[in-house]
Design a protein around this motif. Structure first.
Motif, PDB file in Angstrom:
ATOM      1  N   GLU A   1       0.928  -1.314   0.088  1.00 20.38           N
ATOM      2  CA  GLU A   1      -0.063   0.149  -0.084  1.00 20.38           C
ATOM      3  C   GLU A   1       0.871   1.208   0.063  1.00 20.38           C
ATOM      4  N   ASP A   2       2.063   1.088   0.271  1.00 20.85           N
ATOM      5  CA  ASP A   2       3.280   2.240  -0.109  1.00 20.85           C
ATOM      6  C   ASP A   2       3.694   1.895  -1.270  1.00 20.85           C
ATOM      7  N   GLY A   3       3.298   1.995  -2.213  1.00 23.27           N
ATOM      8  CA  GLY A   3       3.744   1.631  -3.597  1.00 23.27           C
ATOM      9  C   GLY A   3       4.614   2.497  -4.176  1.00 23.27           C
ATOM     10  N   PRO A   4       4.991   2.170  -5.425  1.00 27.48           N
ATOM     11  CA  PRO A   4       6.233   3.120  -6.082  1.00 27.48           C
ATOM     12  C   PRO A   4       5.741   4.422  -6.450  1.00 27.48           C
ATOM     13  N   PHE A   5       6.455   5.386  -6.301  1.00 25.46           N
ATOM     14  CA  PHE A   5       6.203   7.051  -6.785  1.00 25.46           C
ATOM     15  C   PHE A   5       6.780   7.007  -7.919  1.00 25.46           C
ATOM     16  N   ILE A   6       6.085   7.477  -8.864  1.00 26.41           N
ATOM     17  CA  ILE A   6       6.541   7.782 -10.473  1.00 26.41           C
ATOM     18  C   ILE A   6       6.414   8.998 -10.498  1.00 26.41           C
ATOM     19  N   TYR A   7       7.826   9.650 -10.755  1.00 26.12           N
ATOM     20  CA  TYR A   7       7.896  11.248 -10.844  1.00 26.12           C
ATOM     21  C   TYR A   7       7.648  11.397 -12.673  1.00 26.12           C
ATOM     22  N   THR A   8       6.765  12.238 -12.885  1.00 22.74           N
ATOM     23  CA  THR A   8       6.504  12.807 -14.122  1.00 22.74           C
ATOM     24  C   THR A   8       6.940  14.126 -14.650  1.00 22.74           C
ATOM     25  N   GLY A   9       7.201  14.821 -13.300  1.00 17.57           N
ATOM     26  CA  GLY A   9       7.420  16.486 -13.877  1.00 17.57           C
ATOM     27  C   GLY A   9       6.516  17.362 -13.742  1.00 17.57           C
ATOM     28  N   PHE A  10       5.249  17.013 -13.538  1.00 18.76           N
ATOM     29  CA  PHE A  10       4.111  17.567 -13.535  1.00 18.76           C
ATOM     30  C   PHE A  10       2.945  17.056 -12.763  1.00 18.76           C
ATOM     31  N   LYS A  11       1.820  17.816 -12.441  1.00 14.19           N
ATOM     32  CA  LYS A  11       0.614  17.233 -11.709  1.00 14.19           C
ATOM     33  C   LYS A  11      -0.188  16.622 -12.801  1.00 14.19           C
ATOM     34  N   PRO A  12      -0.692  15.322 -12.810  1.00 14.72           N
ATOM     35  CA  PRO A  12      -1.117  14.700 -13.967  1.00 14.72           C
ATOM     36  C   PRO A  12      -2.484  14.844 -13.842  1.00 14.72           C
ATOM     37  N   ALA A  13      -3.168  14.925 -15.270  1.00 14.03           N
ATOM     38  CA  ALA A  13      -4.634  15.053 -15.319  1.00 14.03           C
ATOM     39  C   ALA A  13      -5.145  13.964 -15.789  1.00 14.03           C
ATOM     40  N   PHE A  14      -4.316  12.968 -16.437  1.00 16.73           N
ATOM     41  CA  PHE A  14      -4.466  11.738 -17.156  1.00 16.73           C
ATOM     42  C   PHE A  14      -3.269  10.741 -16.954  1.00 16.73           C
ATOM     43  N   ILE A  15      -3.902   9.575 -16.528  1.00 14.10           N
ATOM     44  CA  ILE A  15      -2.856   8.330 -16.294  1.00 14.10           C
ATOM     45  C   ILE A  15      -3.398   7.184 -16.701  1.00 14.10           C
ATOM     46  N   MET A  16      -2.577   6.490 -17.822  1.00  8.63           N
ATOM     47  CA  MET A  16      -2.996   5.318 -18.215  1.00  8.63           C
ATOM     48  C   MET A  16      -1.695   4.329 -17.787  1.00  8.63           C
ATOM     49  N   ILE A  17      -2.312   3.041 -17.346  1.00  6.98           N
ATOM     50  CA  ILE A  17      -1.421   2.104 -16.681  1.00  6.98           C
ATOM     51  C   ILE A  17      -1.598   0.540 -17.346  1.00  6.98           C
TER      52      ILE A  17
ATOM     53  N   GLN B   1      -2.043   0.553  -3.241  1.00  6.08           N
ATOM     54  CA  GLN B   1      -2.618  -0.508  -3.178  1.00  6.08           C
ATOM     55  C   GLN B   1      -1.838  -1.848  -3.820  1.00  6.08           C
ATOM     56  N   THR B   2      -2.359  -2.731  -3.585  1.00  6.54           N
ATOM     57  CA  THR B   2      -1.672  -4.146  -3.953  1.00  6.54           C
ATOM     58  C   THR B   2      -2.504  -4.747  -5.103  1.00  6.54           C
ATOM     59  N   GLY B   3      -2.120  -5.538  -5.900  1.00  8.34           N
ATOM     60  CA  GLY B   3      -2.730  -6.254  -6.866  1.00  8.34           C
ATOM     61  C   GLY B   3      -2.158  -6.315  -8.040  1.00  8.34           C
ATOM     62  N   THR B   4      -2.646  -7.167  -9.084  1.00  7.33           N
ATOM     63  CA  THR B   4      -1.823  -7.348 -10.349  1.00  7.33           C
ATOM     64  C   THR B   4      -2.137  -6.425 -11.374  1.00  7.33           C
ATOM     65  N   GLN B   5      -3.337  -5.649 -11.373  1.00  6.01           N
ATOM     66  CA  GLN B   5      -3.562  -4.771 -12.497  1.00  6.01           C
ATOM     67  C   GLN B   5      -2.382  -3.491 -12.369  1.00  6.01           C
ATOM     68  N   ASN B   6      -2.100  -2.986 -11.266  1.00  6.11           N
ATOM     69  CA  ASN B   6      -1.290  -1.928 -11.184  1.00  6.11           C
ATOM     70  C   ASN B   6      -0.164  -1.898 -10.049  1.00  6.11           C
ATOM     71  N   ASN B   7       0.195  -3.010  -9.419  1.00  2.00           N
ATOM     72  CA  ASN B   7       1.086  -3.070  -8.258  1.00  2.00           C
ATOM     73  C   ASN B   7       1.333  -4.427  -7.825  1.00  2.00           C
ATOM     74  N   THR B   8       1.563  -5.367  -8.615  1.00  2.00           N
ATOM     75  CA  THR B   8       1.940  -6.675  -8.065  1.00  2.00           C
ATOM     76  C   THR B   8       3.332  -6.873  -7.697  1.00  2.00           C
ATOM     77  N   ASN B   9       3.779  -7.456  -7.148  1.00  2.00           N
ATOM     78  CA  ASN B   9       5.170  -7.611  -6.511  1.00  2.00           C
ATOM     79  C   ASN B   9       6.016  -8.026  -7.934  1.00  2.00           C
ATOM     80  N   GLY B  10       6.969  -7.027  -8.310  1.00  2.00           N
ATOM     81  CA  GLY B  10       7.936  -7.384  -9.408  1.00  2.00           C
ATOM     82  C   GLY B  10       7.356  -7.349 -10.658  1.00  2.00           C
ATOM     83  N   GLY B  11       5.925  -7.125 -10.699  1.00  2.00           N
ATOM     84  CA  GLY B  11       5.494  -6.652 -12.075  1.00  2.00           C
ATOM     85  C   GLY B  11       5.826  -5.688 -12.846  1.00  2.00           C
ATOM     86  N   SER B  12       6.209  -5.879 -13.983  1.00  2.00           N
ATOM     87  CA  SER B  12       6.609  -4.442 -14.881  1.00  2.00           C
ATOM     88  C   SER B  12       5.279  -4.120 -15.375  1.00  2.00           C
ATOM     89  N   TYR B  13       5.214  -2.506 -15.302  1.00  2.00           N
ATOM     90  CA  TYR B  13       4.218  -1.680 -15.872  1.00  2.00           C
ATOM     91  C   TYR B  13       4.770  -0.758 -16.697  1.00  2.00           C
TER      92      TYR B  13
END
Length: 359
Positions: free
Chosen positions: A250-266, A323-335
């Motif tokens: 639930e303390d998942g990875p932080f993704i730096y974009t260099g802006f405040k996102p309005a739209f995110i697709m994963i 959060q945890t889960g395959t859709q966006n944060n499974t352990n070791g998963g590449s996204y």
């Protein structure tokens, strides 16, 4: 030097939400620009995603749409249905016999891009193309006729695209996606939960600053068929494309974009699960954000109330998985991810600029 050449991202991309009224015509405004690419989804009930663009446009009184969640050829609707006008500050929808655009009482989301209502010819590739180009924001919509032989298609961006979403639209065929993180000949499908894989007949080699290199596969190069590519290139302070590795926390990875996102697709690329889209306009206008729509399925909007816990936080400089889960944060998963700005990290206002605000 300015941090970003785009001080107001909402003049190039904006999310618009609305409620259907069941009328034959509803004008929707407030975008701040004339959209050339509208991606629309019924949030209330299961209904196909509707993708319409100015280049495929209109024939007599008919308009053409594609479904991101289907391999179907483009469909046709009359003036009484669908997105039937691209206006100077939005678009107009009608309702005839479909929930997809304007059913009374249903809620809708639309993601809107500014390209160019005027098209131009491009001869950079071995196949001549027609393009609708917004070089400032790094988007081109590319239309071409397939040959069935390995070829290249000019995109007009002037830099290598970081994302290519390609579809045959005069007949059935899958959506094929190239992302900047992919090796040569790798692809993933937009209309599928499937993982990334190698297919030599789709993207024959990596794209360049002038062309997308395509193979002989029918989805991307059927002889005599009509095809489209939506091509995007990163712009500092406006758009970002990248990858992250999940940690199932639930303390998942932080993704730096260099802006405040309005739209995110994963999308997970190392395994099988749905795509997901978050934005800054639907339901959660504060953190935590958990209302998602899924490009590969027709499902209604999913939020925590109906079992979705695919939470993220949106910050002034990126986003974080919560959060945890395959859709966006499974352990070791590449996204992979694609993000577009609400505002740059530092807006071009005054001598020192103005930092983006947090949520």
């Amino acid at each position: 030097m300015a941090y970003s050449s785009i001080s107001k991202p909402s003049l190039h991309f904006n999310t618009l939400t609305y409620s259907g009224n069941g009328a034959s015509s509803q004008a929707l405004t407030g975008l701040g620009f004339q959209p050339d690419f509208v991606w629309l989804k019924d949030r209330t009930e299961a209904s196909n995603h509707q993708l319409q663009d100015s280049g495929r446009g209109k024939s007599d009184s008919n308009y053409y749409y594609l479904h991101s969640d289907s391999n179907a050829a483009q469909g046709v609707q009359s003036d009484a249905d669908g997105v039937n006008t691209f206006g100077t500050d939005g678009f107009t929808v009608g309702y005839y016999n479909s929930t997809a655009w304007n059913k009374s009482g249903n809620d809708y989301a639309s993601w809107n891009w500014k390209a160019n209502p005027s098209t131009s010819s491009n001869s950079d590739g071995t196949i001549n193309s027609t393009i609708s180009l917004n070089s400032t924001a790094g988007i081109s919509m590319v239309y071409y006729t397939g040959t069935g032989s390995a070829a290249s298609v000019g995109h007009g961006l002037g830099v290598k695209p970081d994302l290519v979403i390609a579809k045959i639209y005069s007949t059935t065929g899958d959506w094929n996606v190239y992302h900047d993180s992919f090796a040569a000949q790798e692809r993933i499908k937009l209309n599928s939960q499937g993982a990334k894989n190698t297919n030599t007949s789709i993207f024959a080699s990596l794209p360049t600053a002038s062309v997308v290199n395509i193979g002989t596969g029918g989805d991307i190069n059927t002889n005599g068929a009509s095809h489209i590519m939506y091509c995007f290139a990163r712009k500092q302070g406006y758009s970002a494309f990248g990858t992250y590795r999940g940690n199932a926390s639930e303390d998942g990875p932080f993704i730096y974009t260099g802006f405040k996102p309005a739209f995110i697709m994963i999308k997970i690329t190392s395994g099988t699960n749905n795509w997901e889209i978050h934005d800054n306009k639907r339901v959660n206008t504060f953190n935590v954000v958990n209302a998602i729509l899924q490009p590969d399925v027709a499902d209604a909007e999913s939020g925590e109330a109906n079992g979705n816990n695919r939470k993220i936080d949106i910050y002034s400089n990126g986003f974080k998985l919560k959060q945890t889960g395959t859709q966006n944060n499974t352990n070791g998963g590449s996204y992979l991810y694609w993000a577009i700005a609400e505002e740059p990290l530092v807006a071009n206002v005054g001598p020192d600029g103005v930092p983006a605000t947090a949520r």
